[in-house]
Design an enzyme around this catalytic site. Structure first.
Site, PDB file in Angstrom:
ATOM      1  N   HIS A 197      41.538  35.802  32.767  1.00  0.00           N
ATOM      2  CA  HIS A 197      41.839  36.332  34.101  1.00  0.00           C
ATOM      3  C   HIS A 197      40.518  36.335  34.859  1.00  0.00           C
ATOM      4  O   HIS A 197      39.459  36.557  34.271  1.00  0.00           O
ATOM      5  CB  HIS A 197      42.408  37.752  33.998  1.00  0.00           C
ATOM      6  CG  HIS A 197      42.756  38.346  35.329  1.00  0.00           C
ATOM      7  ND1 HIS A 197      43.687  37.779  36.171  1.00  0.00           N
ATOM      8  CD2 HIS A 197      42.277  39.438  35.973  1.00  0.00           C
ATOM      9  CE1 HIS A 197      43.777  38.515  37.275  1.00  0.00           C
ATOM     10  NE2 HIS A 197      42.929  39.521  37.181  1.00  0.00           N
ATOM     11  N   HIS A 240      40.681  40.943  42.803  1.00  0.00           N
ATOM     12  CA  HIS A 240      41.397  39.932  42.017  1.00  0.00           C
ATOM     13  C   HIS A 240      42.842  39.844  42.467  1.00  0.00           C
ATOM     14  O   HIS A 240      43.320  40.673  43.243  1.00  0.00           O
ATOM     15  CB  HIS A 240      41.308  40.276  40.525  1.00  0.00           C
ATOM     16  CG  HIS A 240      42.052  41.516  40.152  1.00  0.00           C
ATOM     17  ND1 HIS A 240      43.139  41.508  39.304  1.00  0.00           N
ATOM     18  CD2 HIS A 240      41.883  42.819  40.505  1.00  0.00           C
ATOM     19  CE1 HIS A 240      43.595  42.743  39.147  1.00  0.00           C
ATOM     20  NE2 HIS A 240      42.853  43.552  39.862  1.00  0.00           N
ATOM     21  N   CYS A 275      44.586  33.101  39.882  1.00  0.00           N
ATOM     22  CA  CYS A 275      43.409  33.953  40.066  1.00  0.00           C
ATOM     23  C   CYS A 275      42.102  33.163  40.011  1.00  0.00           C
ATOM     24  O   CYS A 275      41.139  33.503  40.701  1.00  0.00           O
ATOM     25  CB  CYS A 275      43.406  35.084  39.044  1.00  0.00           C
ATOM     26  SG  CYS A 275      43.432  34.532  37.328  1.00  0.00           S
TER      27      CYS A 275
END
Length: 168
Positions: free
Chosen positions: A28, A40, A118
């Site tokens: 991530h 994010h 992301c």
């Protein structure tokens, strides 16, 4: 091991740094904006520190731009600064990266695992280039696996064909 422990032996990240958080199946990505906070993409239903549960983000087509504490986003997962494209692209000035990121907080954006995830998000903020090596690497791996599968099927077919000829 403490929650969200950094893999880094050096001090805290600097504003504008890319943060790679190692989830069980994927990484991530977030952008560090200072004072322990990152910005994010997260699915609308995701909670901070979701860890492996955030794999569900792959099943949604929307994401929320969130500003949260890095330690909360990382949860029990390890993380590191990873400005891996600095040699290829010139990073924007940190103040501009942070300003652009802060302006997006709270917005709902389109999310696609293959083109707007992301990693694309943070690379766009830091370099002005939307890019995800995870996607590129996954496509390469899938292509290799498919090629190997086809080669195996072809080899099995060839062997069966030879066996038939030998029995005749």
């Amino acid at each position: 091991m403490a929650s969200g422990q950094s893999l880094m032996p050096w001090p805290e990240p600097k504003p504008g740094d890319l943060i790679e958080i190692f989830r069980p199946i994927y990484s991530h990505w977030a952008i560090y904006v200072g004072d322990g906070y990152v910005i994010h993409l997260a699915p609308p239903s995701e909670f901070a520190g979701a860890g492996a549960a955030s794999i569900m983000s792959a099943l949604t087509d929307k994401a929320i731009v969130k500003k949260e504490l890095l330690c909360d986003v990382a949860g029990k997962d390890k993380y590191q600064v990873n400005n891996k494209h600095d040699g290829e692209y010139t990073p924007l000035p940190p103040s501009k990266i942070v300003k652009r990121a802060e302006e997006l907080v709270g917005q709902e954006v389109l999310y696609k695992l293959t083109s707007e995830n992301c990693e694309h998000f943070v690379n766009e903020l830091r370099y002005g280039v939307s890019r995800s090596d995870q996607v590129t690497d996954a496509i390469k791996a899938a292509s290799i696996a498919a090629g190997l599968g086809l080669a195996t099927v072809g080899l099995i077919g060839l062997m069966c064909s030879r066996n038939k000829k030998q029995k005749q």
